[in-house]
Scaffold this motif. Structure first.
Motif, PDB file in Angstrom:
ATOM      1  N   UNK A   1      20.603  18.959   7.076  1.00 43.00           N
ATOM      2  CA  UNK A   1      20.876  17.577   6.697  1.00 43.00           C
ATOM      3  C   UNK A   1      21.435  16.796   7.881  1.00 43.00           C
ATOM      4  N   UNK A   2      22.344  17.407   8.623  1.00 47.46           N
ATOM      5  CA  UNK A   2      22.950  16.712   9.759  1.00 47.46           C
ATOM      6  C   UNK A   2      21.917  16.405  10.824  1.00 47.46           C
ATOM      7  N   UNK A   3      21.039  17.366  11.121  1.00 43.86           N
ATOM      8  CA  UNK A   3      20.019  17.160  12.145  1.00 43.86           C
ATOM      9  C   UNK A   3      19.035  16.088  11.729  1.00 43.86           C
ATOM     10  N   UNK A   4      18.619  16.114  10.460  1.00 45.24           N
ATOM     11  CA  UNK A   4      17.672  15.109   9.979  1.00 45.24           C
ATOM     12  C   UNK A   4      18.292  13.718  10.020  1.00 45.24           C
ATOM     13  N   UNK A   5      19.517  13.614   9.541  1.00 44.29           N
ATOM     14  CA  UNK A   5      20.198  12.313   9.528  1.00 44.29           C
ATOM     15  C   UNK A   5      20.379  11.775  10.941  1.00 44.29           C
ATOM     16  N   UNK A   6      20.732  12.669  11.867  1.00 42.14           N
ATOM     17  CA  UNK A   6      20.919  12.260  13.262  1.00 42.14           C
ATOM     18  C   UNK A   6      19.606  11.751  13.859  1.00 42.14           C
ATOM     19  N   UNK A   7      18.509  12.469  13.613  1.00 43.06           N
ATOM     20  CA  UNK A   7      17.210  12.053  14.161  1.00 43.06           C
ATOM     21  C   UNK A   7      16.769  10.716  13.587  1.00 43.06           C
ATOM     22  N   UNK A   8      16.957  10.543  12.272  1.00 43.19           N
ATOM     23  CA  UNK A   8      16.590   9.260  11.647  1.00 43.19           C
ATOM     24  C   UNK A   8      17.408   8.126  12.244  1.00 43.19           C
ATOM     25  N   UNK A   9      18.707   8.344  12.401  1.00 39.52           N
ATOM     26  CA  UNK A   9      19.589   7.320  12.945  1.00 39.52           C
ATOM     27  C   UNK A   9      19.278   6.990  14.391  1.00 39.52           C
ATOM     28  N   UNK A  10      18.954   7.992  15.193  1.00 40.81           N
ATOM     29  CA  UNK A  10      18.655   7.730  16.601  1.00 40.81           C
ATOM     30  C   UNK A  10      17.313   7.014  16.756  1.00 40.81           C
ATOM     31  N   UNK A  11      16.336   7.348  15.906  1.00 40.15           N
ATOM     32  CA  UNK A  11      15.069   6.621  15.966  1.00 40.15           C
ATOM     33  C   UNK A  11      15.271   5.167  15.539  1.00 40.15           C
ATOM     34  N   UNK A  12      16.068   4.959  14.495  1.00 36.98           N
ATOM     35  CA  UNK A  12      16.355   3.590  14.050  1.00 36.98           C
ATOM     36  C   UNK A  12      17.038   2.795  15.155  1.00 36.98           C
ATOM     37  N   UNK A  13      18.014   3.421  15.824  1.00 39.80           N
ATOM     38  CA  UNK A  13      18.727   2.745  16.906  1.00 39.80           C
ATOM     39  C   UNK A  13      17.791   2.423  18.066  1.00 39.80           C
ATOM     40  N   UNK A  14      16.928   3.388  18.404  1.00 39.14           N
ATOM     41  CA  UNK A  14      16.010   3.173  19.514  1.00 39.14           C
ATOM     42  C   UNK A  14      14.992   2.088  19.228  1.00 39.14           C
ATOM     43  N   UNK A  15      14.504   2.034  17.996  1.00 43.49           N
ATOM     44  CA  UNK A  15      13.539   0.996  17.635  1.00 43.49           C
ATOM     45  C   UNK A  15      14.162  -0.383  17.745  1.00 43.49           C
ATOM     46  N   UNK A  16      15.404  -0.504  17.299  1.00 38.73           N
ATOM     47  CA  UNK A  16      16.086  -1.802  17.422  1.00 38.73           C
ATOM     48  C   UNK A  16      16.312  -2.166  18.878  1.00 38.73           C
ATOM     49  N   UNK A  17      16.741  -1.202  19.674  1.00 39.12           N
ATOM     50  CA  UNK A  17      17.021  -1.472  21.090  1.00 39.12           C
ATOM     51  C   UNK A  17      15.761  -1.836  21.859  1.00 39.12           C
ATOM     52  N   UNK A  18      14.611  -1.306  21.395  1.00 43.37           N
ATOM     53  CA  UNK A  18      13.356  -1.583  22.102  1.00 43.37           C
ATOM     54  C   UNK A  18      12.747  -2.912  21.715  1.00 43.37           C
ATOM     55  N   UNK A  19      13.423  -3.666  20.841  1.00 40.30           N
ATOM     56  CA  UNK A  19      12.923  -4.981  20.463  1.00 40.30           C
ATOM     57  C   UNK A  19      12.136  -4.994  19.179  1.00 40.30           C
ATOM     58  N   UNK A  20      12.169  -3.869  18.460  1.00 41.12           N
ATOM     59  CA  UNK A  20      11.484  -3.822  17.172  1.00 41.12           C
ATOM     60  C   UNK A  20      12.207  -4.770  16.210  1.00 41.12           C
ATOM     61  N   UNK A  21      11.603  -5.918  15.938  1.00 42.65           N
ATOM     62  CA  UNK A  21      12.288  -6.905  15.125  1.00 42.65           C
ATOM     63  C   UNK A  21      12.153  -6.570  13.643  1.00 42.65           C
ATOM     64  N   UNK A  22      13.056  -7.084  12.883  1.00 47.36           N
ATOM     65  CA  UNK A  22      13.055  -6.827  11.451  1.00 47.36           C
ATOM     66  C   UNK A  22      11.745  -7.303  10.835  1.00 47.36           C
ATOM     67  N   UNK A  23      11.137  -6.420  10.068  1.00 43.10           N
ATOM     68  CA  UNK A  23       9.872  -6.753   9.422  1.00 43.10           C
ATOM     69  C   UNK A  23       8.648  -6.362  10.218  1.00 43.10           C
ATOM     70  N   UNK A  24       8.810  -5.823  11.423  1.00 43.00           N
ATOM     71  CA  UNK A  24       7.653  -5.394  12.209  1.00 43.00           C
ATOM     72  C   UNK A  24       7.001  -4.175  11.584  1.00 43.00           C
ATOM     73  N   UNK A  25       5.661  -4.173  11.539  1.00 40.39           N
ATOM     74  CA  UNK A  25       4.954  -3.069  10.921  1.00 40.39           C
ATOM     75  C   UNK A  25       4.757  -1.910  11.893  1.00 40.39           C
ATOM     76  N   UNK A  26       4.954  -0.710  11.380  1.00 42.11           N
ATOM     77  CA  UNK A  26       4.741   0.513  12.163  1.00 42.11           C
ATOM     78  C   UNK A  26       3.803   1.415  11.365  1.00 42.11           C
ATOM     79  N   UNK A  27       2.614   1.670  11.920  1.00 44.36           N
ATOM     80  CA  UNK A  27       1.643   2.550  11.264  1.00 44.36           C
ATOM     81  C   UNK A  27       1.993   3.999  11.559  1.00 44.36           C
ATOM     82  N   UNK A  28       1.935   4.833  10.531  1.00 42.10           N
ATOM     83  CA  UNK A  28       2.165   6.270  10.679  1.00 42.10           C
ATOM     84  C   UNK A  28       0.899   6.986  10.225  1.00 42.10           C
ATOM     85  N   UNK A  29       0.184   7.547  11.184  1.00 42.75           N
ATOM     86  CA  UNK A  29      -1.072   8.251  10.932  1.00 42.75           C
ATOM     87  C   UNK A  29      -0.916   9.676  11.444  1.00 42.75           C
ATOM     88  N   UNK A  30      -0.494  10.574  10.565  1.00 41.37           N
ATOM     89  CA  UNK A  30      -0.172  11.931  10.992  1.00 41.37           C
ATOM     90  C   UNK A  30      -0.164  12.861   9.785  1.00 41.37           C
TER      91      UNK A  30
END
Length: 903
Positions: free
Chosen positions: A54-83
């Motif tokens: 749980x800790x590892x998953x939560x940390x990864x989700x939080x770091x990806x969220x932080x990185x997306x915001x820092x990279x200029x991912x604005x609120x409401x931007x669409x991200x396709x997940x094809x995997x």
């Protein structure tokens, strides 16, 4: 419209992890206090399992969220997940949503035209995919940045480049979009269905409040994550409760069964097709054990169902052995996506599992009604989920049925970029039109009566517009008209060809012509819109005077046209995977199954190869052919099939399933010759023990046994021996095989060669079938070589034997000749000598078939001859396995032609 609506209220006492008032997805994930070391995701790999806490998953989700915001991912931007499904998929999806972005999960098997449409429609800023799937993305027309979930972690296009150093999840408003799910496109291109945080959170909260599961459970999710059903129930609800998610290695039957055994889930999500496969597999295994076993099984099932009706469920005790073998921890089977057959549901209950069902749509996040185990009514769709309101629009006077209308916090606000379709989807009063007909009984349970249109819902939950498919089929020049129905959960078509096409063609040729036409005309439709079953008739289809198809008459015509064998497409080459049924395409998503299919297509290019092709009847595979097949699969797909697996295989689909379920060395991906070049790593300790130096007992017994054998042979067999073995060794002795007497005759011919220094390759099914036979075989130096069933371990044992200095007797034909003629040599000898090049001694044996032919128990007097040829040096046969086989075969033929007299 009815003036009153049935509004549900929460019932039942919540268990641990019940509703918490969360209004957004991040709040859901933080609602329960779950220990950091608690398992969050258990991902099964080919031969192992990877656990994410749980800790590892939560940390990864939080770091990806932080990185997306820092990279200029604005609120409401669409991200396709094809995997494909894995832990990365879960982290990526929840990281995007937690950052305030809008997740757009897509089917990895989505047709290219639909994929192009979706990417243009949602205009993503980022695409997260895999290196293998990136080629499916359009080369131009999109400004999205593409990142890989796999590959080199240090590469600039690795998704890890998006991660921040510290987790940070911003606040999100409940009414902002969290994800856009694209429907299957039943009446045109796929429609985008935006679901807000509040939509998803309300559905998850209501589900959690029912107390069906908690943090003590483990939830198996054998469904593609891009569907809203597994996303909401399998991922969001499981993580909210704190129940670990079990992700099977692939979404095919054998790997799902493996996940049930190894992952030990207590809850499994599924669709009707999966439940049907589970039951069919169980019944087939029981039936194979004989009439008595089948009668006992069904008798116990009836007893269990009876005791359940009177409130004394006994299934788990009556079928305790089945539970231990199949799913030792499973208690609850949740079925959604389409209606579960009530009879099947009762059988699953009788076997000792609890069953829960539900009904809903993508537009409702998705659950509208639920059927909990303690109030289960399998004949209906269930009661409205708390917070959901249902009513019936324009009910008919005779039965009260009408269109099912819904509203509630889980109902979406409208389609993406489709204002006209949005307006048509809602009544003026704001009720969502489900498109289904049904009625509500006095207890508030919803009963469904089919679609308002003739929409077909397949067993996997896919919606198919039959008129769209029929129109596409009729567009082919070879087709006059067509009708489409669902048959046993799969799409089927009845086609009337143009009269000019029929002339001069056989039935098989005609089906081939029509099948090819359908492949062309349906290429642009979603894969589940392509019929997997085709039947051709020269008669007009049943229609009304207004020209509308009478679909119940169409079904009658379909059934009259014959069984699936006559309906299958003719010999026109292998069936294209995109034309297969969804479950067969999913089967081919497994790497080992895909390699197996490719090998079969190469080996049988002129056959119309389909998942239903029978290996023995249609392809002519016999026991000898299995040697070639298993060796090829071992080399090409990295899998070993044992005798039990081979016995279960009847069709290509069975073989693909066994390939997908194979484990052991299957995941290495190394060629066979590389695997057995290091035999000690392949062999198990008990196999290595067979190669130990002869003990005192064996050294003493060997000459006594050899003398006894020679004495017995002389009583009925006159043996003429020509030639002798060369001094030294080791070498491989390759005799012709006619009779069970051959090894004994060969022992007489090898007089002067120490019996203790010889090893004999023998079929495990005879000399290792009992404790006494196993003991005797070990004392006689017999090795259990069975290249037809387990080539890796068998060949590794032979290589290790030669490397330790022992000579080995290897019958290269694989079994006794059925007609007395020299048979084609099996490829095992070529692979063996490629890895361990030793001299080969060809030996021609004659006369033993006359003394003891196959099927005879006692020998009769006869004459036998043994001709020992000159050694074939390694320089002569080279290092190509195929040429090695040809070289040995040629020398045996020459040796046989040179012998005088009768065989």
């Amino acid at each position: 419209m009815t003036t009153g609506a049935y509004k549900a209220s929460a019932t039942g006492a919540p268990r641990d992890g019940a509703a918490s008032g969360a209004a957004t997805v991040p709040e859901l994930l933080q609602a329960q206090r779950i220990a950091g070391d608690h398992s969050a995701v258990i991902e099964l790999q080919r031969d192992a399992a990877a656990t994410t806490t749980r800790a590892s998953l939560t940390d990864s989700i939080g770091r990806l969220a932080a990185g997306l915001q820092a990279s200029g991912q604005h609120r409401g931007g669409r991200v396709v997940l094809l995997a494909p499904n894995d832990t990365h998929w879960i982290v990526a999806a929840l990281g995007v949503i937690s950052a305030g972005g809008v997740l757009v999960p897509l089917d990895t098997q989505m047709p290219r035209e639909d994929l192009v449409h979706v990417l243009a429609d949602c205009a993503p800023h980022i695409v997260l995919t895999t290196t293998g799937l990136r080629a499916r993305l359009p080369a131009d027309g999109s400004n999205a940045s593409v990142y890989h979930l796999d590959g080199d972690d240090a590469a600039a296009d690795s998704w890890l480049a998006l991660f921040g150093k510290q987790p940070a999840i911003p606040a999100t408003a409940p009414d902002t979009p969290a994800a856009i799910f694209y429907t299957s496109g039943t009446t045109g291109p796929p429609k985008g269905v935006p679901l807000t945080h509040a939509n998803l959170a309300s559905n998850v909260e209501a589900l959690c409040a029912q107390g069906l599961a908690d943090a003590r459970d483990r939830v198996l999710v054998p469904l593609p994550f891009h569907h809203v059903y597994p996303f909401t129930l399998g991922i969001l609800t499981s993580l909210t409760l704190g129940a670990p998610i079990i992700v099977p290695f692939s979404l095919v039957g054998p790997q799902i069964l493996r996940a049930l055994q190894i992952g030990r889930p207590t809850v499994m999500l599924g669709v009707p097709r999966l439940a049907e496969a589970l039951w069919s597999g169980l019944e087939a295994r029981v039936t194979a054990r004989g009439r008595m076993a089948a009668g006992l099984f069904h008798g116990l099932l009836q007893v269990s169902q009876l005791t359940r009706r009177i409130g004394l469920p006994a299934g788990r005790r009556l079928f305790a052995g089945l539970h231990r073998r199949l799913a030792p921890s499973l208690r609850l089977v949740v079925v959604g996506g389409a209606a579960l057959d009530p009879g099947l549901g009762r059988r699953l209950q009788g076997l000792g599992w609890e069953v829960a069902t539900g009904y809903g749509l993508t537009e409702t996040s998705p659950i509208l009604t639920y059927n909990p185990p303690d109030r289960l009514r399998l004949e209906c769709a269930g009661m409205p989920l708390p917070g959901v309101e249902l009513t019936i629009g324009e009910p008919r006077a005779e039965d009260g049925s009408g269109e099912v209308l819904a509203r509630g916090p889980n109902v979406f606000a409208g389609y993406w970029n489709l204002p006209e379709k949005t307006a048509a989807a809602f009544t003026p009063e704001g009720w969502f039109r489900t498109g289904d007909r049904g009625w509500l009984d006095a207890d508030g349970y919803l009963h469904l009566a089919g679609r308002r249109s003739a929409m077909i819902v397949l067993a996997g939950g896919e919606n198919v517009d039959p008129e769209r498919v029929e129109k596409a089929i009729a567009a082919a020049a070879e087709v006059r008209e067509a009708g489409v129905i669902a048959d046993q959960g799969r799409l089927a078509a009845v086609v009337v060809p143009e009269p000019g096409v029929v002339r001069g063609l056989s039935a098989a040729e005609l089906r081939g012509r029509i099948s090819a036409a359908l492949s062309r005309t349906l290429a642009d439709l979603p894969s589940h819109h392509r019929p997997g079953l085709l039947r051709v008739t020269p008669d007009p289809l049943p229609r009304t005077r207004l020209g509308k198809l009478r679909r119940h008459k169409l079904r009658e015509l379909f059934q009259r046209l014959g069984d699936a064998d006559r309906a299958a497409a003719p010999d026109a080459g292998p069936l294209a995977p995109e034309r297969m049924a969804p479950e067969d395409r999913q089967l081919l998503s497994d790497p080992a199954a895909a390699q197996t299919w490719r090998y079969l297509c190469e080996r049988f290019p002129e056959h119309h190869l389909t998942p239903d092709t029978r290996l023995a009847q249609d392809l002519g595979l016999d026991s000898l052919s299995w040697v070639d097949l298993t060796l090829a699969l071992s080399d090409r797909a990295g899998i070993d099939l044992d005798n039990a697996a081979i016995a279960r295989v009847e069709t290509v689909r069975d073989l693909l399933g066994e390939a997908a379920g194979a484990t052991g060395t299957a995941g290495s991906g190394r060629p066979l010759v590389e695997e057995i070049a290091d035999p000690e790593r392949v062999l198990r300790p008990e196999e290595t023990a067979l190669l130990a130096e002869p003990g005192a007992l064996r050294r003493a017994l060997a000459p006594l046994v050899a003398g006894f054998v020679r004495l017995g042979l002389r009583s009925f067999l006159r043996i003429e021996v020509r030639g002798s073995l060369p001094p030294g060794g080791p070498y491989l002795i390759a005799p012709r095989h006619l009779s069970a007497l051959d090894p004994l005759v060969l022992l007489e011919a090898l007089r002067g060669h120490s019996p203790a220094s010889l090893r004999w390759a023998a079929w495990t099914g005879v000399l290792f079938s009992s404790r006494l036979r196993r003991w005797f075989s070990r004392q006689a130096g017999v090795l259990p070589i069975d290249p037809g069933a387990a080539p890796r371990s068998s060949l590794a044992l032979a290589v290790a034997c030669l490397r330790r200095g022992s000579s080995l007797v290897w019958f290269p034909e694989g079994q006794r000749s059925p007609d007395g003629a020299l048979q084609p040599l099996r490829p095992g000898i070529g692979v063996l000598l490629r890895v361990q090049p030793v001299p080969v001694i060809p030996v021609w044996i004659g006369g033993t078939r006359e003394a003891l032919p196959p099927g005879r128990l006692l020998p009769r007097p006869a004459r036998a001859c043994v001709r020992i040829g000159e050694p074939i040096d390694a320089d002569e046969y080279g290092d190509d396995p195929g040429k090695i086989v040809d070289s040995v075969h040629a020398r045996l033929v020459a040796l046989g032609n040179a012998r005088p007299g009768a065989q």
